[in-house]
Scaffold this active site. Structure first.
Site, PDB file in Angstrom:
ATOM      1  N   GLY A 108      52.919  30.371  37.319  1.00 58.95           N
ATOM      2  CA  GLY A 108      54.273  30.052  36.860  1.00 58.95           C
ATOM      3  C   GLY A 108      54.505  30.342  35.400  1.00 58.95           C
ATOM      4  N   HIS A 109      53.829  29.601  34.542  1.00 60.20           N
ATOM      5  CA  HIS A 109      54.143  29.680  33.110  1.00 60.20           C
ATOM      6  C   HIS A 109      54.135  31.114  32.595  1.00 60.20           C
ATOM      7  CE1 HIS A 109      53.296  29.272  28.754  1.00 60.20           C
ATOM      8  NE2 HIS A 109      54.198  28.309  28.853  1.00 60.20           N
ATOM      9  N   HIS A 142      56.948  21.694  40.987  1.00 62.02           N
ATOM     10  CA  HIS A 142      56.243  20.446  40.716  1.00 62.02           C
ATOM     11  C   HIS A 142      57.268  19.376  40.379  1.00 62.02           C
ATOM     12  CE1 HIS A 142      52.848  18.344  38.238  1.00 62.02           C
ATOM     13  NE2 HIS A 142      53.360  17.566  39.168  1.00 62.02           N
ATOM     14  N   GLU A 199      54.581  20.571  44.760  1.00 64.53           N
ATOM     15  CA  GLU A 199      53.488  19.896  44.057  1.00 64.53           C
ATOM     16  C   GLU A 199      53.944  18.493  43.688  1.00 64.53           C
ATOM     17  OE1 GLU A 199      52.556  22.350  40.725  1.00 64.53           O
ATOM     18  OE2 GLU A 199      51.137  23.530  41.869  1.00 64.53           O
ATOM     19  N   ASN A 227      55.629  29.683  40.625  1.00 66.13           N
ATOM     20  CA  ASN A 227      56.010  28.345  40.181  1.00 66.13           C
ATOM     21  C   ASN A 227      57.182  28.464  39.212  1.00 66.13           C
ATOM     22  OD1 ASN A 227      56.181  25.953  38.539  1.00 66.13           O
ATOM     23  ND2 ASN A 227      54.190  25.313  39.385  1.00 66.13           N
ATOM     24  N   ASP A 256      58.868  25.973  37.710  1.00 66.36           N
ATOM     25  CA  ASP A 256      59.070  24.774  36.886  1.00 66.36           C
ATOM     26  C   ASP A 256      59.744  25.084  35.554  1.00 66.36           C
ATOM     27  OD1 ASP A 256      55.857  23.105  37.582  1.00 66.36           O
ATOM     28  OD2 ASP A 256      57.665  23.382  38.801  1.00 66.36           O
ATOM     29  N   HIS A 257      59.306  26.147  34.895  1.00 61.94           N
ATOM     30  CA  HIS A 257      59.721  26.323  33.499  1.00 61.94           C
ATOM     31  C   HIS A 257      61.031  27.057  33.327  1.00 61.94           C
ATOM     32  CE1 HIS A 257      56.313  24.058  32.439  1.00 61.94           C
ATOM     33  NE2 HIS A 257      55.519  24.876  33.077  1.00 61.94           N
ATOM     34  N   THR A 278      50.651  19.428  30.282  1.00 60.35           N
ATOM     35  CA  THR A 278      50.635  20.077  31.586  1.00 60.35           C
ATOM     36  C   THR A 278      49.444  19.503  32.352  1.00 60.35           C
ATOM     37  OG1 THR A 278      50.579  22.203  32.771  1.00 60.35           O
ATOM     38  CG2 THR A 278      49.210  22.028  30.807  1.00 60.35           C
ATOM     39  N   THR A 279      49.269  19.938  33.582  1.00 54.93           N
ATOM     40  CA  THR A 279      48.160  19.413  34.365  1.00 54.93           C
ATOM     41  C   THR A 279      46.841  19.680  33.648  1.00 54.93           C
ATOM     42  OG1 THR A 279      49.408  19.801  36.368  1.00 54.93           O
ATOM     43  CG2 THR A 279      47.037  19.535  36.622  1.00 54.93           C
ATOM     44  N   HIS A 327      46.666  27.805  37.893  1.00 54.75           N
ATOM     45  CA  HIS A 327      46.852  27.119  36.598  1.00 54.75           C
ATOM     46  C   HIS A 327      46.351  27.972  35.442  1.00 54.75           C
ATOM     47  CE1 HIS A 327      48.110  23.763  34.117  1.00 54.75           C
ATOM     48  NE2 HIS A 327      47.165  24.179  33.308  1.00 54.75           N
ATOM     49  N   GLY A 328      47.268  28.362  34.596  1.00 51.65           N
ATOM     50  CA  GLY A 328      46.938  29.117  33.384  1.00 51.65           C
ATOM     51  C   GLY A 328      46.665  30.591  33.604  1.00 51.65           C
ATOM     52  N   GLU A 331      43.477  23.871  46.344  1.00 48.42           N
ATOM     53  CA  GLU A 331      43.838  24.815  45.286  1.00 48.42           C
ATOM     54  C   GLU A 331      42.878  24.569  44.131  1.00 48.42           C
ATOM     55  OE1 GLU A 331      47.939  25.498  44.285  1.00 48.42           O
ATOM     56  OE2 GLU A 331      47.427  26.019  42.230  1.00 48.42           O
ATOM     57  N   ARG A 354      60.620  15.969  34.087  1.00 50.59           N
ATOM     58  CA  ARG A 354      60.795  16.693  32.826  1.00 50.59           C
ATOM     59  C   ARG A 354      61.341  18.103  33.060  1.00 50.59           C
ATOM     60  NH1 ARG A 354      54.568  17.320  30.927  1.00 50.59           N
ATOM     61  NH2 ARG A 354      54.589  15.103  31.417  1.00 50.59           N
ATOM     62  N   HIS A 355      61.107  18.667  34.253  1.00 48.50           N
ATOM     63  CA  HIS A 355      61.685  19.979  34.529  1.00 48.50           C
ATOM     64  C   HIS A 355      62.355  19.988  35.910  1.00 48.50           C
ATOM     65  CE1 HIS A 355      57.689  20.337  36.283  1.00 48.50           C
ATOM     66  NE2 HIS A 355      57.098  20.637  35.147  1.00 48.50           N
ATOM     67  N   ARG A 410      57.743  16.242  39.095  1.00 50.49           N
ATOM     68  CA  ARG A 410      56.982  15.255  38.342  1.00 50.49           C
ATOM     69  C   ARG A 410      57.675  13.899  38.350  1.00 50.49           C
ATOM     70  NH1 ARG A 410      53.030  16.161  34.535  1.00 50.49           N
ATOM     71  NH2 ARG A 410      52.150  18.273  34.490  1.00 50.49           N
ATOM     72  N   ARG A 434      68.656  21.917  27.087  1.00 44.79           N
ATOM     73  CA  ARG A 434      70.014  21.735  26.544  1.00 44.79           C
ATOM     74  C   ARG A 434      70.913  20.941  27.486  1.00 44.79           C
ATOM     75  NH1 ARG A 434      72.065  25.306  22.665  1.00 44.79           N
ATOM     76  NH2 ARG A 434      70.539  25.442  20.983  1.00 44.79           N
TER      77      ARG A 434
HETATM   78  C1  LIG Z   1      49.191  21.830  39.160  1.00 47.50           C
HETATM   79  C2  LIG Z   1      49.435  22.904  38.177  1.00 47.50           C
HETATM   80  O1  LIG Z   1      48.546  23.443  37.595  1.00 47.50           O
HETATM   81  C3  LIG Z   1      50.806  23.338  37.903  1.00 47.50           C
HETATM   82  O2  LIG Z   1      51.399  23.814  39.012  1.00 47.50           O
HETATM   83  C4  LIG Z   1      51.638  22.204  37.380  1.00 47.50           C
HETATM   84  O3  LIG Z   1      52.975  22.391  37.746  1.00 47.50           O
HETATM   85  C5  LIG Z   1      51.511  22.210  35.890  1.00 47.50           C
HETATM   86  O4  LIG Z   1      52.433  21.299  35.386  1.00 47.50           O
HETATM   87  P1  LIG Z   1      53.708  21.877  34.595  1.00 47.50           P
HETATM   88  O5  LIG Z   1      54.413  22.828  35.526  1.00 47.50           O
HETATM   89  O6  LIG Z   1      54.483  20.663  34.266  1.00 47.50           O
HETATM   90  O7  LIG Z   1      53.139  22.610  33.407  1.00 47.50           O
HETATM   91  N1  LIG Z   2      49.254  25.119  40.628  1.00 43.73           N
HETATM   92  C1  LIG Z   2      49.388  26.124  39.591  1.00 43.73           C
HETATM   93  C2  LIG Z   2      50.823  26.509  39.427  1.00 43.73           C
HETATM   94  O1  LIG Z   2      51.647  26.250  40.287  1.00 43.73           O
HETATM   95  C3  LIG Z   2      51.247  27.247  38.238  1.00 43.73           C
HETATM   96  O2  LIG Z   2      50.486  26.890  37.110  1.00 43.73           O
HETATM   97  P1  LIG Z   2      50.838  27.707  35.766  1.00 43.73           P
HETATM   98  O3  LIG Z   2      50.734  29.182  36.093  1.00 43.73           O
HETATM   99  O4  LIG Z   2      52.241  27.342  35.381  1.00 43.73           O
HETATM  100  O5  LIG Z   2      49.790  27.264  34.775  1.00 43.73           O
END
Ligand SMILES: CC(=O)[C@@H](O)[C@H](O)COP(=O)(O)O
Ligand SMILES: NCC(=O)COP(=O)(O)O
Length: 243
Positions: A215-216, A45, A72, A9, A11-12, A102-103, A193-194, A153, A51-52, A47, A20
């Site tokens: 992702g994160h 994702h 997503e 993922n 996103d970040h 976040t979710t 997630h997480g 998922e 936001r990202h 959204r 910026r």
């Molecule tokens: C659904 C999920 O758990 C993540 O993939 C989602 O993208 C979390 O949202 P953020 O990426 O905005 O943290």
């Molecule tokens: N659906 C979970 C995802 O795509 C990534 O979640 P995270 O690792 O950023 O919490």
């Protein structure tokens, strides 16, 4: 022993870019690096509040990703129209609240069955594989079956954010029971997630799981070790866990 796939993922990467208003770091570039490092798919994702990840990112990624896109999105008319235009290989339907950091949990498929079934039908008619982001609860798993989603998922956030080893074990057991039940019902099971480098192995070891979306933690590790290493390290831990 079957393999396990990693959806990265990104996103970040976009969170850092948008902080910026610059053009860098570009999620498109990140996706290319992640795929070279062993990612089996790219998750983004889109959204409602952008936001990202932005519409520009999704449009270009749909033309440049070599593996597969997992888009997503919330269950809204806007997002269903975007999915129709983009035609990603996968769509994961997630709950979304503007004020959330976040979710925060899984979709309430039970309470929104007709709406989610309609979304599954519309996406399926476009040959998009639908996944429902749900908690490991039997009623939600049964509702996902009724909605006609081929994938779910399982939300691993409660496990990931458990404060004690005892609570983490309780959450892991809940996940294992839900994942085994869903698999036995014929659902294809992903999770995410997480998840991070120190909690991923017990989840990756579950043979019913097809893919982890992470992702994160990968993007955070990339800040110190680089994205290629961060992705490769996560993939290696997952494959080690699977044996
Ligand atoms: C659904 C999920 O758990 C993540 O993939 C989602 O993208 C979390 O949202 P953020 O990426 O905005 O943290
Ligand atoms: N659906 C979970 C995802 O795509 C990534 O979640 P995270 O690792 O950023 O919490």
């Amino acid at each position: 022993m079957n393999t396990i796939y990693l959806g990265v993922n990104i996103d970040h990467i976009a969170t850092l870019r948008n902080a910026r208003g610059t053009q860098y770091p570009d999620p498109v570039h990140a996706a290319e690096i992640a795929e070279r490092a062993g990612a089996d798919g790219i998750t983004v994702h889109l959204r409602e509040d952008r936001r990202h990840i932005t519409d520009r990112d999704v449009n270009i990624l749909s033309q440049t990703i070599n593996t597969r896109m997992n888009l997503e999105m919330a269950v809204t008319e806007e997002m269903l129209k975007i999915a129709d235009e983009i035609r990603p290989e996968f769509c994961c339907l997630v709950p979304e609240k503007r004020e959330e950091l976040t979710t925060e949990g899984g979709l309430d498929v039970v309470a929104n069955l007709a709406k989610i079934r309609n979304a599954c039908d519309r996406l399926g008619a476009q040959d998009i594989q639908v996944s429902l982001f749900i908690d490991a609860e039997r009623d939600q798993i049964d509702a996902a079956l009724e909605a006609g989603a081929p994938y779910i998922e399982i939300h691993t956030g409660q496990y990931a954010h458990a404060k004690t080893e005892q609570q983490q074990q309780i959450e892991l057991d809940k996940l294992r029971q839900g994942i085994q039940y869903a698999h036995a019902q014929g659902l294809k099971v992903n999770a995410g997630h997480g998840l991070h480098y120190h909690n991923v192995k017990p989840i990756a070891a579950m043979p019913e799981i097809i893919e982890l979306n992470i992702g994160h933690a990968i993007i955070a590790r990339a800040a110190f070790d680089g994205l290629h290493t961060a992705v490769a390290d996560m993939k290696r831990l997952m494959l080690e866990a699977r044996g």
